[in-house]
Design an enzyme around this catalytic site. Structure first.
Site, PDB file in Angstrom:
ATOM      1  N   CYS A   1       0.848  -1.194   0.000  1.00 20.86           N
ATOM      2  CA  CYS A   1       0.000   0.000   0.000  1.00 20.86           C
ATOM      3  C   CYS A   1       0.884   1.244   0.000  1.00 20.86           C
ATOM      4  O   CYS A   1       1.852   1.320   0.745  1.00 20.86           O
ATOM      5  CB  CYS A   1      -0.944   0.091   1.189  1.00 20.86           C
ATOM      6  SG  CYS A   1      -2.216  -1.137   1.221  1.00 20.86           S
TER       7      CYS A   1
ATOM      8  N   ARG B   1       6.214  -0.890  -4.152  1.00 17.89           N
ATOM      9  CA  ARG B   1       5.814  -1.451  -2.871  1.00 17.89           C
ATOM     10  C   ARG B   1       4.851  -2.621  -3.043  1.00 17.89           C
ATOM     11  O   ARG B   1       4.629  -3.392  -2.105  1.00 17.89           O
ATOM     12  CB  ARG B   1       5.145  -0.368  -2.018  1.00 17.89           C
ATOM     13  CG  ARG B   1       6.085   0.734  -1.618  1.00 17.89           C
ATOM     14  CD  ARG B   1       5.340   1.877  -1.000  1.00 17.89           C
ATOM     15  NE  ARG B   1       4.755   1.545   0.273  1.00 17.89           N
ATOM     16  CZ  ARG B   1       5.394   1.605   1.441  1.00 17.89           C
ATOM     17  NH1 ARG B   1       6.646   1.970   1.465  1.00 17.89           N
ATOM     18  NH2 ARG B   1       4.792   1.293   2.554  1.00 17.89           N
TER      19      ARG B   1
ATOM     20  N   TRP C   1      -2.782  -2.815  -1.708  1.00 18.91           N
ATOM     21  CA  TRP C   1      -2.393  -4.233  -1.722  1.00 18.91           C
ATOM     22  C   TRP C   1      -3.409  -4.916  -0.835  1.00 18.91           C
ATOM     23  O   TRP C   1      -3.401  -4.731   0.385  1.00 18.91           O
ATOM     24  CB  TRP C   1      -0.976  -4.365  -1.175  1.00 18.91           C
ATOM     25  CG  TRP C   1      -0.332  -5.679  -1.417  1.00 18.91           C
ATOM     26  CD1 TRP C   1       0.381  -6.054  -2.528  1.00 18.91           C
ATOM     27  CD2 TRP C   1      -0.290  -6.802  -0.531  1.00 18.91           C
ATOM     28  NE1 TRP C   1       0.851  -7.333  -2.377  1.00 18.91           N
ATOM     29  CE2 TRP C   1       0.440  -7.817  -1.164  1.00 18.91           C
ATOM     30  CE3 TRP C   1      -0.821  -7.051   0.733  1.00 18.91           C
ATOM     31  CZ2 TRP C   1       0.670  -9.052  -0.581  1.00 18.91           C
ATOM     32  CZ3 TRP C   1      -0.593  -8.278   1.314  1.00 18.91           C
ATOM     33  CH2 TRP C   1       0.143  -9.270   0.656  1.00 18.91           C
TER      34      TRP C   1
ATOM     35  N   ASN D   1      -3.005   2.975   4.904  1.00 15.54           N
ATOM     36  CA  ASN D   1      -2.040   1.871   4.797  1.00 15.54           C
ATOM     37  C   ASN D   1      -1.999   1.229   6.168  1.00 15.54           C
ATOM     38  O   ASN D   1      -1.849   1.924   7.165  1.00 15.54           O
ATOM     39  CB  ASN D   1      -0.673   2.446   4.408  1.00 15.54           C
ATOM     40  CG  ASN D   1       0.423   1.387   4.385  1.00 15.54           C
ATOM     41  OD1 ASN D   1       0.149   0.204   4.525  1.00 15.54           O
ATOM     42  ND2 ASN D   1       1.655   1.825   4.212  1.00 15.54           N
ATOM     43  N   GLY D   2      -2.151  -0.091   6.237  1.00 20.93           N
ATOM     44  CA  GLY D   2      -2.136  -0.779   7.528  1.00 20.93           C
ATOM     45  C   GLY D   2      -3.367  -1.648   7.679  1.00 20.93           C
ATOM     46  O   GLY D   2      -4.067  -1.920   6.691  1.00 20.93           O
TER      47      GLY D   2
ATOM     48  N   GLU E   1      19.055 -17.782  -0.937  1.00 16.70           N
ATOM     49  CA  GLU E   1      18.791 -16.490  -1.582  1.00 16.70           C
ATOM     50  C   GLU E   1      18.609 -16.674  -3.102  1.00 16.70           C
ATOM     51  O   GLU E   1      17.727 -16.065  -3.706  1.00 16.70           O
ATOM     52  CB  GLU E   1      19.926 -15.503  -1.267  1.00 16.70           C
ATOM     53  CG  GLU E   1      19.817 -14.147  -1.916  1.00 16.70           C
ATOM     54  CD  GLU E   1      18.543 -13.356  -1.565  1.00 16.70           C
ATOM     55  OE1 GLU E   1      17.792 -13.778  -0.670  1.00 16.70           O
ATOM     56  OE2 GLU E   1      18.305 -12.344  -2.226  1.00 16.70           O
TER      57      GLU E   1
ATOM     58  N   LYS F   1      15.264 -15.668  -5.195  1.00 15.65           N
ATOM     59  CA  LYS F   1      15.275 -14.751  -6.341  1.00 15.65           C
ATOM     60  C   LYS F   1      14.510 -15.378  -7.496  1.00 15.65           C
ATOM     61  O   LYS F   1      13.715 -14.732  -8.151  1.00 15.65           O
ATOM     62  CB  LYS F   1      16.718 -14.471  -6.808  1.00 15.65           C
ATOM     63  CG  LYS F   1      17.502 -13.495  -5.966  1.00 15.65           C
ATOM     64  CD  LYS F   1      17.136 -12.058  -6.127  1.00 15.65           C
ATOM     65  CE  LYS F   1      16.154 -11.522  -5.154  1.00 15.65           C
ATOM     66  NZ  LYS F   1      16.183 -11.573  -3.767  1.00 15.65           N
TER      67      LYS F   1
ATOM     68  N   GLU G   1      10.563 -15.728  -6.686  1.00 16.92           N
ATOM     69  CA  GLU G   1       9.787 -14.486  -6.539  1.00 16.92           C
ATOM     70  C   GLU G   1       9.437 -13.893  -7.897  1.00 16.92           C
ATOM     71  O   GLU G   1       8.345 -13.390  -8.074  1.00 16.92           O
ATOM     72  CB  GLU G   1      10.502 -13.331  -5.823  1.00 16.92           C
ATOM     73  CG  GLU G   1      11.530 -13.558  -4.849  1.00 16.92           C
ATOM     74  CD  GLU G   1      12.066 -12.275  -4.186  1.00 16.92           C
ATOM     75  OE1 GLU G   1      11.351 -11.660  -3.390  1.00 16.92           O
ATOM     76  OE2 GLU G   1      13.227 -11.922  -4.445  1.00 16.92           O
TER      77      GLU G   1
ATOM     78  N   HIS H   1      17.717 -37.165   2.589  1.00 20.77           N
ATOM     79  CA  HIS H   1      16.645 -37.386   3.567  1.00 20.77           C
ATOM     80  C   HIS H   1      15.278 -37.009   3.015  1.00 20.77           C
ATOM     81  O   HIS H   1      14.358 -36.768   3.788  1.00 20.77           O
ATOM     82  CB  HIS H   1      16.953 -36.609   4.851  1.00 20.77           C
ATOM     83  CG  HIS H   1      18.233 -37.047   5.484  1.00 20.77           C
ATOM     84  ND1 HIS H   1      18.359 -38.255   6.129  1.00 20.77           N
ATOM     85  CD2 HIS H   1      19.447 -36.462   5.533  1.00 20.77           C
ATOM     86  CE1 HIS H   1      19.604 -38.388   6.557  1.00 20.77           C
ATOM     87  NE2 HIS H   1      20.298 -37.320   6.194  1.00 20.77           N
TER      88      HIS H   1
ATOM     89  N   LYS I   1       7.222  -4.859  -1.750  1.00 20.35           N
ATOM     90  CA  LYS I   1       8.593  -4.530  -1.383  1.00 20.35           C
ATOM     91  C   LYS I   1       8.714  -4.333   0.122  1.00 20.35           C
ATOM     92  O   LYS I   1       9.665  -4.752   0.753  1.00 20.35           O
ATOM     93  CB  LYS I   1       8.988  -3.235  -2.099  1.00 20.35           C
ATOM     94  CG  LYS I   1      10.372  -2.722  -1.765  1.00 20.35           C
ATOM     95  CD  LYS I   1      11.380  -3.417  -2.602  1.00 20.35           C
ATOM     96  CE  LYS I   1      12.802  -3.045  -2.305  1.00 20.35           C
ATOM     97  NZ  LYS I   1      13.712  -4.143  -2.680  1.00 20.35           N
TER      98      LYS I   1
HETATM   99  C1  G6P Z   1       9.760  -8.391   1.260  1.00 17.39           C
HETATM  100  C2  G6P Z   1      10.666  -8.059   0.099  1.00 17.39           C
HETATM  101  C3  G6P Z   1      12.000  -8.786   0.260  1.00 17.39           C
HETATM  102  C4  G6P Z   1      12.630  -8.436   1.587  1.00 17.39           C
HETATM  103  C5  G6P Z   1      11.678  -8.705   2.757  1.00 17.39           C
HETATM  104  C6  G6P Z   1      12.194  -8.090   4.041  1.00 17.39           C
HETATM  105  O1  G6P Z   1       9.400  -9.733   1.204  1.00 17.39           O
HETATM  106  O2  G6P Z   1      10.057  -8.418  -1.123  1.00 17.39           O
HETATM  107  O3  G6P Z   1      12.869  -8.407  -0.787  1.00 17.39           O
HETATM  108  O4  G6P Z   1      13.795  -9.178   1.751  1.00 17.39           O
HETATM  109  O5  G6P Z   1      10.404  -8.105   2.507  1.00 17.39           O
HETATM  110  O6  G6P Z   1      12.181  -6.698   3.904  1.00 17.39           O
HETATM  111  P1  G6P Z   1      13.137  -5.698   4.666  1.00 17.39           P
HETATM  112  O7  G6P Z   1      12.730  -4.359   4.160  1.00 17.39           O
HETATM  113  O8  G6P Z   1      12.818  -5.875   6.132  1.00 17.39           O
HETATM  114  O9  G6P Z   1      14.531  -6.056   4.352  1.00 17.39           O
END
Ligand code: G6P
Length: 608
Positions: A2, A27, A75, A101-102, A481, A485, A488, A504, A603
């Site tokens: 949001c 975002r 969102w 937002n919230g 990681e 990537k 996502e 396992h 984001k």
């Molecule tokens: C969301 C983003 C990720 C990020 C995570 C934690 O899922 O898409 O890219 O790693 O939040 O966010 P932060 O701002 O706390 O690093």
């Protein structure tokens, strides 16, 4: 997650609102809307889908004249993404309008109460409750009305509010959701995040919990929930406007990957003094550092993965026990925090709801909290006892790259500092680590420039359904990681496994053509990894390996190899991640996915 914008001033509001919403697209959102007041009526336009639709609907804002307005990218949490659930939301006679937002956690209770009083709701959102609640308590004084609803709402909110009876005034208030305000030439702006206002101002005020702002084109006043005026200091934002623009790259993600050498340098260089690591902002004496009994790293998403790397590096180099936890688990498991525990919260945005809650709980339990944060002045940065900034600059693509890389650097710097003070490395070793650190930016550049090789490989796997990433030690951390990537942004199912765990369970999923990405940068574990690669290969897997230059033996167990330049065993993640980022990126591009704004993701996850 949001985005809120607002404007009051001398110019037309709608184009400024639409521009600001564009800057907040990253975002994550599924619908958008704006409301503009021309002194007679408050006109609103909103729609499901991308901002493009709203721009078309309003002819880029032309059809909504007026110099005061609010806007929102939603969102969905309460109610599906739809035109009617999109914000802004009105009260019944359209004299009060809000964006939010919230999450209003007690919205059902409030809604039922309002329905009993005769209010009619048209959306499924918790936000519409706010509009009707404002109406219910409205007594001609907006400030007092806002404080009244603040006493009744539970949960989190950042709100932008306009009242028809007060055509020159724009109101904003927040609790546990980010909100900033700033002066522009002849006006004021509000927004959820810095990129939305950079074009208009570099000096912003971060609104604290339960603070209210009243803005007109000439003035900006802050109040507490008791309606007392508050004095606030502005924060100067160094980021330049270009940093929040695409600058010729096809996607923000690609641009941000290319910004990694600079971001990494910016993060370590102010903390390297001659042959020493100096982290002034740590706020810890050598005695404090020697007294650390345990480190708890808490974070979400990629920041959590940086923490997993941190565990291996801090334990290995500084010999301090480290626990790593995802914030959403940590905050509810009543963790044991003994004396001498240092809690490290890692967050790019500094606003992630679970990480912030974890920080607050840790402080209540008496732990010292260090924040590793990218956004200056964000909630985590402000509330942590000490904050060590990563200097990645604004990151717009939802999938983090440069901020994550800087978080890795922060982990190395902490490990080097702690190891030096606690005597677990010699001065000579520290000097070598510093030399290795200084080489990372050029090495990352080299790997980025080799992108065509990764692209070629990625193009062969656009149809992959399952991809497994395997590694041991820090290579397991980077596999997590790399896997994130990929999934996502390309929507391909993918998992990361500690290579030794394959037997396992996961190995049963390997069949002809399954793609396995193996990362092996730890010399003492090469042989173990090669055995794991042979195991999956004999079951039909196609294996791509990422390994150190010189490890030619890998060729016998892999179908495709990417070599990374030489560094020490702790820093290899910073190099191995580059081909993995590129792999995820090119698969997503090849599949035609919306790389910078993947579906369902945000984001900045500012609600639980
Ligand atoms: C969301 C983003 C990720 C990020 C995570 C934690 O899922 O898409 O890219 O790693 O939040 O966010 P932060 O701002 O706390 O690093």
């Amino acid at each position: 997650m949001c985005g809120i914008v607002g404007y009051v001033g001398e110019q037309q509001a709608a184009p400024i609102l639409l521009d600001g919403l564009g800057k907040l697209e990253y975002r994550g959102y599924d619908s958008a809307g704006i409301a503009v007041y021309d002194g007679e009526n408050i006109e609103m336009k909103k729609s499901k889908g991308r901002l493009k639709v709203l721009n078309e609907l309003t002819h880029d804002g032309e059809t909504l004249p007026g110099t005061i307005g609010i806007g929102h990218t939603r969102w969905a949490t309460h109610g599906e993404p739809s035109d009617v659930n999109a914000h802004p939301h009105f009260n019944e006679d359209r004299s009060i309008v809000v964006v939010h937002n919230g999450i209003i956690e007690n919205y059902l209770k409030l809604k039922n109460k309002l329905i009993r009083k005769g209010y009619q709701f048209i959306s499924d959102t918790d936000t519409e409750v706010v509009a009707h609640l404002l109406d219910y308590y409205y007594d001609g004084n907006p400030l007092r009305t806002i404080t009244k609803i603040m006493h009744r709402m539970e949960g989190s909110y950042a709100l932008g509010i306009m009242f028809k009876e007060h055509p020159d005034e724009l109101y904003a208030v927040r609790k546990d959701s980010p909100l900033i305000v700033g002066h522009t030439k002849g006006g004021c702006v509000i927004a959820s995040d810095v990129p939305a206002v950079l074009r208009y101002t570099r000096d912003v005020y971060f609104i604290e919990n339960e603070e209210i702002v009243r803005m007109t084109k000439e003035s900006m006043e802050f109040f507490s929930v008791d309606e007392e005026p508050i004095e606030k200091q502005s924060t100067h934002i160094e980021w330049d406007v270009d940093a929040a623009e695409k600058g010729g790259y096809e996607h923000f993600m690609l641009k941000e990957m290319y910004e990694q050498p600079k971001a990494i340098t910016d993060t370590f260089s102010p903390r390297i003094k001659k042959n020493d690591v100096v982290i002034e902002e740590l706020g810890m004496t050598d005695e404090d550092i020697k007294g650390i009994g345990k480190i708890m790293i808490v974070a979400c998403g990629s920041a959590y993965h940086a923490g997993v790397t941190g565990k291996y590096v801090l334990e290995g180099m500084a010999r301090i026990p480290v626990e790593v936890d995802v914030a959403s688990e940590y905050r509810y498991r009543n963790p044991l925090i003994e004396d001498g525990t240092l809690v490290v919260i890692i967050s790019q945005s500094g606003e992630t709801a679970d990480s912030l809650a974890a920080l607050r709980m840790s402080k209540e339990k008496g732990a010292g909290v260090l924040g590793i944060v990218n956004v200056v002045g964000s909630s985590i940065a402000r509330e942590a006892d000490n904050v060590m900034y990563t200097w990645a600059g604004p990151e717009i693509a939802v999938a983090t790259t440069k901020a994550y890389s800087c978080q890795l650097i922060a982990m190395y710097l902490l490990a080097m500092k702690f190891a030096k003070v606690r005597g677990t490395i010699t001065d000579g070793e520290l000097k070598e680590y510093i030399e290795d650190l200084k080489r990372i930016p050029d090495q990352v550049e080299l790997l980025l420039n080799n992108k065509l090789r990764v692209q070629k490989f990625a193009n062969r796997y656009l149809a992959a359904r399952d991809v497994f990433f395997i590694g041991r030690g820090v290579d397991y951390a980077i596999s997590m990681e790399g896997s994130l990537k990929l999934k996502e942004i390309s929507y391909i199912h993918s998992e990361a496994y500690a290579a030794g765990e394959l037997k396992h369970g996961t190995i049963s999923l390997v069949e002809d053509g399954t793609l396995v990405l193996a990362v092996l940068t730890q010399e003492d574990l090469y042989k173990k990894m090669i055995s794991n690669m042979v195991e999956v290969r004999t079951r039909g897997a196609f294996v791509m390996a990422v390994t150190n230059e010189g490890n030619d033996e890998v060729e016998r167990a892999a179908d495709y190899v990417i070599y990374i330049p030489e560094t020490n065993r702790y820093f290899t993640n910073s190099l191995a991640i580059i081909p993995l980022q590129l792999f995820g990126y090119y698969i997503a591009v090849g599949k035609g996915c919306d790389v910078d704004k993947p579906r369902n993701l945000a984001k900045s996850v500012t609600v639980e």
